[in-house]
Design a protein around this motif. Structure first.
Motif, PDB file in Angstrom:
ATOM      1  N   ASP A 191       7.584 -20.383  -8.419  1.00  0.00           N
ATOM      2  CA  ASP A 191       8.887 -20.394  -9.074  1.00  0.00           C
ATOM      3  C   ASP A 191       9.628 -21.595  -8.516  1.00  0.00           C
ATOM      4  O   ASP A 191      10.111 -21.574  -7.383  1.00  0.00           O
ATOM      5  N   THR A 226      13.266 -21.155  -7.032  1.00  0.00           N
ATOM      6  CA  THR A 226      13.511 -20.471  -5.768  1.00  0.00           C
ATOM      7  C   THR A 226      12.566 -20.925  -4.666  1.00  0.00           C
ATOM      8  O   THR A 226      12.807 -20.654  -3.491  1.00  0.00           O
ATOM      9  N   THR A 230       9.571 -19.760  -4.327  1.00  0.00           N
ATOM     10  CA  THR A 230       8.679 -18.656  -3.982  1.00  0.00           C
ATOM     11  C   THR A 230       7.314 -18.825  -4.641  1.00  0.00           C
ATOM     12  O   THR A 230       7.188 -19.360  -5.746  1.00  0.00           O
ATOM     13  N   THR A 265       4.410 -16.398  -5.833  1.00  0.00           N
ATOM     14  CA  THR A 265       4.163 -14.987  -6.125  1.00  0.00           C
ATOM     15  C   THR A 265       2.703 -14.805  -6.502  1.00  0.00           C
ATOM     16  O   THR A 265       2.178 -15.526  -7.358  1.00  0.00           O
ATOM     17  N   GLY A 283       9.502  -3.704  -6.780  1.00  0.00           N
ATOM     18  CA  GLY A 283       8.864  -4.964  -7.136  1.00  0.00           C
ATOM     19  C   GLY A 283       9.839  -6.034  -7.575  1.00  0.00           C
ATOM     20  O   GLY A 283      11.038  -5.985  -7.289  1.00  0.00           O
ATOM     21  N   ARG A 284       9.313  -7.013  -8.290  1.00  0.00           N
ATOM     22  CA  ARG A 284      10.121  -8.152  -8.736  1.00  0.00           C
ATOM     23  C   ARG A 284      11.041  -7.743  -9.876  1.00  0.00           C
ATOM     24  O   ARG A 284      10.657  -6.997 -10.768  1.00  0.00           O
ATOM     25  N   LEU A 314      13.715  -9.655 -12.681  1.00  0.00           N
ATOM     26  CA  LEU A 314      14.092 -10.929 -13.276  1.00  0.00           C
ATOM     27  C   LEU A 314      15.210 -10.708 -14.282  1.00  0.00           C
ATOM     28  O   LEU A 314      15.261  -9.668 -14.942  1.00  0.00           O
ATOM     29  N   GLU A 363      15.022 -15.352 -10.976  1.00  0.00           N
ATOM     30  CA  GLU A 363      14.568 -14.350 -10.004  1.00  0.00           C
ATOM     31  C   GLU A 363      15.787 -13.728  -9.329  1.00  0.00           C
ATOM     32  O   GLU A 363      16.581 -14.414  -8.692  1.00  0.00           O
ATOM     33  N   THR A 423      15.390 -10.580  -7.572  1.00  0.00           N
ATOM     34  CA  THR A 423      14.879  -9.572  -6.655  1.00  0.00           C
ATOM     35  C   THR A 423      15.695  -9.580  -5.366  1.00  0.00           C
ATOM     36  O   THR A 423      15.953 -10.646  -4.795  1.00  0.00           O
ATOM     37  N   GLN A 472      11.577  -5.872 -15.216  1.00  0.00           N
ATOM     38  CA  GLN A 472      10.751  -5.701 -14.026  1.00  0.00           C
ATOM     39  C   GLN A 472       9.524  -6.591 -14.185  1.00  0.00           C
ATOM     40  O   GLN A 472       8.748  -6.435 -15.129  1.00  0.00           O
ATOM     41  N   GLY A 473       9.369  -7.559 -13.280  1.00  0.00           N
ATOM     42  CA  GLY A 473       8.315  -8.547 -13.433  1.00  0.00           C
ATOM     43  C   GLY A 473       6.999  -8.121 -12.822  1.00  0.00           C
ATOM     44  O   GLY A 473       6.920  -7.179 -12.071  1.00  0.00           O
TER      45      GLY A 473
END
Length: 993
Positions: free
Chosen positions: A749, A752, A754, A756, A893-894, A896, A927, A929, A992-993
């Motif tokens: 990503d 951010t 990150t 994943t 979880g993730r 978005l 993101e 989360t 929810q990703g």
């Protein structure tokens, strides 16, 4: 710490050297010290990594005081260098034929150090002629279309040659020369200087034409300059020696040298080669050109000069030779002579300009970055050996992947930074940010990993000519502005960091390119981004061409077959002479294993040198595959609809070297090898390469018409960039990458930093990774293979991987009710600032301020601003959208926030007062989360626009002529600027990703 953990740490904030840089158009030396410090501080705050600066003309100022070469300009240059260095930013001096920095006040057109050309005078002879030879008219007005060409002619011309020939002029088509009659009369000429005489009798009763050639300076100048600056000679050492002397003695002061020593990224940037000619011959020249030609090519160029006479109304690609051979049998011979001339020019450009200039600059700690060759009849890729960085530009090449591939081979073979001037169009202040993101995404797919935005201009400028939204710098014609005048500037820190993360990853390790295509081009079409019209003669807008034509219509220019591209394979072009260079080696069954590692080479052009063919035999014997492709058609000149057809690959040598039989023998040897194949249908390229045993470094498990890919291998880490390039015409797509080795796959990503973990599955010796993309969306997949040998984890099953990818994301909530406020930008009051440096005068600058007015929408529904009551059609700025979403339980979880459609603008999301998170302009998903809580959550979305709607309402475009029409010789009509649909348009969903 694992490799991925280390990578995650670096991706949080990659170094400033990975951030996009800026081209900065200064108002000559007018800017005050306060303005320079302010602008550099702002650029640094917004996340830009460096400033490439140059002096631009500014109406209403005294060039003798503020132009290049003045005390003010020198002082400002030192200030720019110091202020950027103190912030660890790079700085670049700018050189180029249209910029005074590249030219010299110490020369005149009559000097060998100044740019030279051939003048030409015709005289028709029947019987006997006696007496003086006429000279060229140096004061003749220039009648070419280049709007930026200014010249002050010299007074001296030097006699070069007289050649006679029989010329016929048909009713249609070019004049014809009977090549068998070309006769060099130069030795018969008597006299000295400009006083030359010739007595000569025509050998028969036909009318003969005398071609009388004189060398003289082009007289090309550049502004702004404290005194007249003439363009230097790019073919003779005299030119670069004069530049070196001036920089060493005048420009590089002790203070500047000390600053350069503290900046590891000090650069000289050589801009596009916009050398111009005004003489009748249309030929670049110099005092040693004829001798150098004879030494390098093995014969005398003088008798052939008439077949080199030409005109190039819009740069090299538009070259039209004035005289063609009368007899078709002479066509190949003439083509070979023409090749030898431009090959010699390329040699001299490399050896007499680039190499010594690079050596000089490097000795002071300055690297040389250059837009090599294109625009002039120099071979496109060969000069890459003589620079530290190879540059492209989106203005010239129209964001076309095949165009960026043209120079990628040279950059990757030599391990040099491949960069691009990015963002120039003929429609500045008109296009959304997404348009420019798509250019960057396309360039990344070609291996361009340094973005230099085109560009930055201080809003401050001269009194009387500076108006809101600010000083234009590069004129209101050839560039977007990526500076603080833009509403999007609020989001630039997020955006520059995101681009920096992608550029960081795509500079790691070594590129992996499947196929190298041998291609030689002295007349590259570098105009695919500028001047095109529909059947009714109306201008086709940049956004239409870039988004729906050419590659977006799946029509590549130079390698038209899309089989390799659709399979996920990568390829690029380079001149065959690179195979002869000692730094390009063979190993591991590839060409340049430490670099691109080409597994196969393609030969398709009719002309190939005997030396390269012999080297190909050696290359193929080491295991590198070679594919000979006959019958290929490639672009020659897009605007003219001209293409080149290569009936049989490598069927002749390019020059008049008498080595065609040697070439044929080498090609016969090549064809006999079992690592070589030959086809007559370009569409069978992929199948033929697979039949030879070639397998892509990465592949798609099924062909896909939507994506481009690019790979970097960094030891056990493999980074693959995937881009959905049909951003206006495509639909969401899912591809499955086949990557060598086993490991864990991650997706970056960029907003951010990150990584994943994403679903993947093992298949044989490979890992298969599905990637889903929206139109225009880029992704980088990293495969960590470091723990694969000792891993006991079971691979993800095909069924599970497919289910994970194909499922619809779980929607936690859809946000439908918004409080909408648009911060409308418009002109405010002007301010005047003054600077007195104690030099006997005061410098004044106008500062146009922006007034921001909050406009509250009457509706809580999402729609473009132009449709919202309380906002309307005349608004540009930043919209703020507030909503509340209630969660009875925190999701696992993730999580978005999918913004749906943001009208092409940059955006950010803040949850419960968090720091803003940015999102892609094509796939605006943020993101969130860890930012949510149980119960009510405050969501704030901010979205920017361009200034187009406000400027349209103010009449800005009414007096702004469309430069494309002007360049095409049409009437200077204003741009047709549509109303833009700005703002958050949704739907906005928490998923929810």
């Amino acid at each position: 710490m694992t490799l991925v953990d280390q990578l995650r740490a670096r991706l949080k904030d990659p170094g400033i050297e990975y951030r996009p840089e800026q081209r900065w158009w200064l108002a000559a030396g007018l800017h005050t010290d306060a303005t320079i410090r302010h602008e550099i501080e702002q650029a640094h705050r917004l996340g830009f990594g460096g400033m490439e600066f140059l002096a631009m003309p500014e109406d209403g100022i005294d060039e003798s005081r503020y132009g290049w070469g003045s005390e003010e300009w020198t002082h400002d240059s030192v200030t720019v260098a110091r202020e950027t260095t103190e912030r660890s930013m790079s700085f670049s001096f700018t050189s180029g034929t249209n910029w005074s920095n590249a030219n010299l006040p110490t020369i005149t057109p009559d000097d060998d150090a100044a740019a030279q050309e051939l003048g030409l005078v015709y005289e028709d002879v029947t019987g006997t002629r006696r007496g003086p030879l006429p000279t060229a008219d140096l004061s003749a007005s220039y009648d070419g279309p280049d709007t930026s060409f200014e010249r002050i002619p010299g007074t001296r011309q030097r006699f070069v040659a007289v050649v006679a020939a029989v010329v016929t002029t048909p009713e249609d088509g070019p004049a014809r020369i009977d090549v068998s009659t070309l006769t060099n009369l130069t030795d018969l000429v008597t006299g000295s200087g400009q006083e030359r005489e010739l007595t000569w009798s025509a050998p028969d009763s036909r009318s003969w034409r005398l071609f009388i050639f004189w060398q003289h300076g082009t007289g090309q100048i550049a502004k702004p300059s404290a005194s007249v600056n003439y363009t230097v000679n790019y073919l003779e050492r005299d030119g670069v020696d004069a530049v070196i002397d001036y920089w060493r003695e005048v420009v590089l002061t002790d203070e500047l040298k000390e600053i350069i020593a503290r900046n590891p990224r000090a650069q000289m940037y050589m801009d596009s080669l916009e050398l111009n000619l005004s003489g009748e011959a249309g030929m670049f020249w110099g005092r040693t050109v004829a001798d150098e030609f004879a030494t390098r090519r093995g014969y005398d160029i003088i008798p052939w000069l008439p077949v080199l006479v030409s005109r190039a109304p819009l740069r090299a690609v538009s070259t039209v030779y004035t005289f063609e051979p009368l007899n078709a049998a002479d066509a190949v011979t003439v083509a070979k002579v023409r090749h030898d001339y431009v090959e010699t020019l390329t040699d001299l450009y490399i050896e007499n300009m680039l190499l010594p200039f690079k050596e000089f600059l490097n000795s002071y700690g300055i690297s040389l970055r250059s837009e090599i060759s294109y625009g002039l009849p120099f071979e496109l890729t060969r000069p890459g050996i003589a620079v530290d960085g190879i540059e492209n530009e989106s203005l010239e090449f129209g964001s076309q992947i095949d165009a960026y591939r043209l120079m990628a081979g040279a950059a990757h073979l030599l391990g040099k930074q491949y960069s691009s001037e990015t963002g120039a169009t003929t429609r500045n202040h008109m296009l959304d940010h997404r348009f420019y993101d798509q250019i960057i995404n396309t360039q990344l797919a070609a291996g361009i990993t340094k973005t230099v935005l085109h560009g930055w201009s201080s809003p401050r400028g001269a009194e009387g000519t500076t108006h809101w939204p600010g000083h234009e710098g590069m004129l209101p014609l050839f560039s977007e502005r990526f500076d603080t005048r833009q509403p999007a500037a609020e989001f630039y820190p997020l955006w520059t960091q995101a681009v920096g993360r992608m550029q960081y990853l795509l500079r790691q390790g070594r590129p992996r390119i499947d196929v190298g295509i041998l291609r030689t081009d002295h007349f590259t079409d570098n105009g695919s981004g500028m001047v095109f019209f529909d059947a009714e003669g109306r201008r086709v807008a940049d956004e239409e061409l870039y988004g729906r034509h050419w590659m977006r219509a799946r029509e590549n220019h130079w390698w038209v077959d899309l089989g390799m591209q659709d399979a996920g394979w990568t390829y690029e072009f380079f001149d065959g002479s690179y195979l002869l260079r000692p730094e390009v080696r063979l190993g591991e069954g590839t060409v340049q294993p430490e670099g691109p590692g080409y597994q196969a080479l393609i030969v398709y052009q009719e002309a190939l040198s005997a030396e390269v063919a012999a080297r190909l035999v050696e290359v193929a014997r080491t295991g590198v595959k070679v594919l000979i492709v006959n019958g290929v058609t490639e672009l020659a000149y897009l605007a003219a609809g001209r293409y080149t057809h290569h009936e049989r690959a490598a069927s002749r040598t390019p020059g008049l070297d008498g080595r065609d039989e040697e070439l044929a023998a080498a090609m016969a040897q090549l064809r006999a090898l079992d690592t070589v194949a030959e086809i007559d249908d370009q569409s069978q390229t992929l199948n033929a390469l697979r039949a030879l045993g070639v397998r892509g470094y990465h592949e798609l498990t099924q062909a896909n018409e939507n994506v481009l890919t690019y790979e970097r291998e960094d030891g056990d880490l493999l980074h693959v960039y995937v881009y959905h390039y049909l951003y206006e015409t495509g639909e969401p797509t899912t591809v499955e990458l086949r990557l060598p080795g086993h490991g864990t796959a991650y997706r970056l990503d960029a907003w951010t930093g990150t990584l994943t973990e994403v679903p993947s599955r093992a298949q044989g010796e490979d890992t298969l990774v599905p990637v889903s993309l929206r139109p225009g969306e880029p992704a980088i997949i990293t495969l960590d293979r470091s723990a694969a040998s000792g891993s006991t984890a079971a691979p993800v099953s095909p069924e599970l991987a497919t289910a994970v990818v194909s499922r619809t994301p779980q929607v936690l909530a859809e946000l439908t009710h918004w409080d909408i406020t648009v911060e409308s930008w418009d002109a405010g009051e002007d301010e005047v600032i003054e600077e007195d440096r104690g030099l006997g005068y005061v410098t004044r600058e106008v500062v146009p301020h922006t007034e921001v007015t909050a406009m509250h929408a009457a509706s809580d529904r999402l729609a473009p601003w132009c449709e919202l009551d309380g906002v309307g059609t005349e608004v540009s700025g930043v919209g703020e959208y507030r909503a509340t979403v209630r969660l009875d339980a925190l999701p696992a979880g993730r999580v978005l926030l999918d913004l749906g459609n943001v009208g092409g603008g940059l955006s950010s999301v803040s949850i419960n007062g968090s720091e803003p998170v940015g999102a892609d302009t094509s796939a605006p998903v943020a993101e969130v989360t860890g930012l949510l809580r149980q119960g009510d959550n405050e969501v704030v979305v901010r979205v920017s626009s361009s200034l187009s709607n406000r400027l349209k309402a103010r009449g800005y475009y009414d007096a702004l002529p469309d430069v494309a029409l002007m360049l095409a010789g049409g009437e200077p009509r204003p741009h047709q600027v549509p109303l833009r649909g700005y703002g958050l348009q949704g739907p906005v969903r928490l998923v929810q990703g």
